[in-house]
Design an enzyme around this catalytic site. Sequence first.
Site, PDB file in Angstrom:
ATOM      1  CG  ASN A   8      -1.847   1.125   1.324  1.00  0.00           C
ATOM      2  OD1 ASN A   8      -1.818   2.022   0.477  1.00  0.00           O
ATOM      3  ND2 ASN A   8      -2.699   1.119   2.331  1.00  0.00           N
ATOM      4  NE  ARG A  92      -6.332   1.382  -0.193  1.00  0.00           N
ATOM      5  CZ  ARG A  92      -6.480   2.369   0.649  1.00  0.00           C
ATOM      6  NH1 ARG A  92      -5.518   2.700   1.474  1.00  0.00           N
ATOM      7  NH2 ARG A  92      -7.607   3.031   0.683  1.00  0.00           N
ATOM      8  CG  HIS A 182     -12.982   3.898   2.539  1.00  0.00           C
ATOM      9  ND1 HIS A 182     -13.697   4.830   3.238  1.00  0.00           N
ATOM     10  CD2 HIS A 182     -11.694   4.072   2.888  1.00  0.00           C
ATOM     11  CE1 HIS A 182     -12.872   5.557   3.970  1.00  0.00           C
ATOM     12  NE2 HIS A 182     -11.642   5.122   3.769  1.00  0.00           N
ATOM     13  NE  ARG A 243      -9.604  12.713   4.037  1.00  0.00           N
ATOM     14  CZ  ARG A 243      -9.631  11.428   3.716  1.00  0.00           C
ATOM     15  NH1 ARG A 243     -10.565  10.957   2.909  1.00  0.00           N
ATOM     16  NH2 ARG A 243      -8.722  10.596   4.179  1.00  0.00           N
ATOM     17  CD  GLU A 387      -8.953  -1.012   3.409  1.00  0.00           C
ATOM     18  OE1 GLU A 387      -8.879  -0.452   2.313  1.00  0.00           O
ATOM     19  OE2 GLU A 387      -8.870  -0.416   4.498  1.00  0.00           O
TER      20      GLU A 387
END
Length: 403
Positions: A8, A92, A182, A243, A387
Amino acid sequence: MNLVLVVNAGSSSLKYQLLNMDDESVLAKGNCDRIGIDGHLSHKVPSKGVEISEDVSFPTHTEAFEKLVEVLTSGEGKVIDSMSEISAVGHRVVHGGELYKETTLVTDKVIEDIDALSELAPVHNHPNALALRACKKVLAPGTPQVAVFDTAFHQTMPPKAYMFGLPYEDYKNYQVRKYGFHGTSHRFVTKALSDAMGKPLSELKIVSCHLGNGSSITAVDGGKSVDTTMGFTPLDGLLMGTRCGSVDPSAVTYVMEKHGFSAHEMSEYMNKKSGFLGMSGVGSDNREICAAAAEGNERAQITLDILTYQIKKYIGGYAAAMNGLDAILFTGGIGENSSEVRGGVCKDMSYMGIEIDEELNSHTRGKLVKISTENSKVEVWIVPTNEELLIARDTLAVVSENK
Ligand code: AMP
């Protein structure tokens, strides 16, 4: 052993896990951090209790991969004799645009496409392309690499869910639309939930709440994403750590004018200075917000209230969109651990027949557990995400399909 390396890569970091897919155990994991700044390696071998933490020079992702090879094959962090023992590498990749609707075997053309999609995801896709190129250099010749896209799961959304109300030409010419992110997590947890419920995914309507530093909620109908809260970028939807989530677009242009911000400065403002951090003035971490709210900090309390209120509204909206709801699941750092957030969301949802066991909710974290009562019309679950495991499973599946 059937070994898969999961990578990742971010702009300055390269997180990895080496999994033995015979029993899906993690042989080693770690992070090459501060790439392009100075460099730091943290490496763990869970079975031996080994933990390595050292400063290393990482001018680019290539040096980080070279170090990764060294630490996997020598010294106290060693778990393999050579890279040729690795069957495949799964990466990823954040953005697959409309081009990549599923996990894909990597070729030079795929790397070029991922790099070209950097226009849509500048912070993520270029580092993903760099990592794919750098990784190829250190692998044994012929070792396949596979790209697992964060956006792919959401490619099943219908146009009514993904189109914006901008002129159609902006979609045609610049691919401006909702993509959703996601996806790997939402796919993993909804499958894990259907297994736990003992019902096929094809028969379930699920609202999947991935709540962490970045958060998104997805409506999953029959195993397919039909709508999601993140949009053109991962900035849209819920209030997050730093965010802002959805705001009136006119507020954005107004704030730009007031502060005299460029487009880039405004983007940094909304991505890094807003959310829990900007709202509460306390911090970006949910634990800090919950602790401050418990001590009576008003702004922290409003921040928590906004988050739980937004989640509640999306659950109601997505139940309407799917014409029904069988289960809600919570995952991600906040979803798996914060009983305050889960409790706040599920409170006063009796109109939908939702009832959670308060005691179970307040004592459960990080485990696959149903927290709704037997009377609840909608099941509510905590489902830990993984993940890396899904990327490794996908990688093996794609490699065997292409043999
Ligand atoms: P993630 O991005 O999935 O790693 O999630 C990070 C978020 O999870 C942060 O806001 C953390 O505060 C939150 N989190 C992690 N552990 C806990 C915990 N034990 N209780 C509440 N929130 C937590």
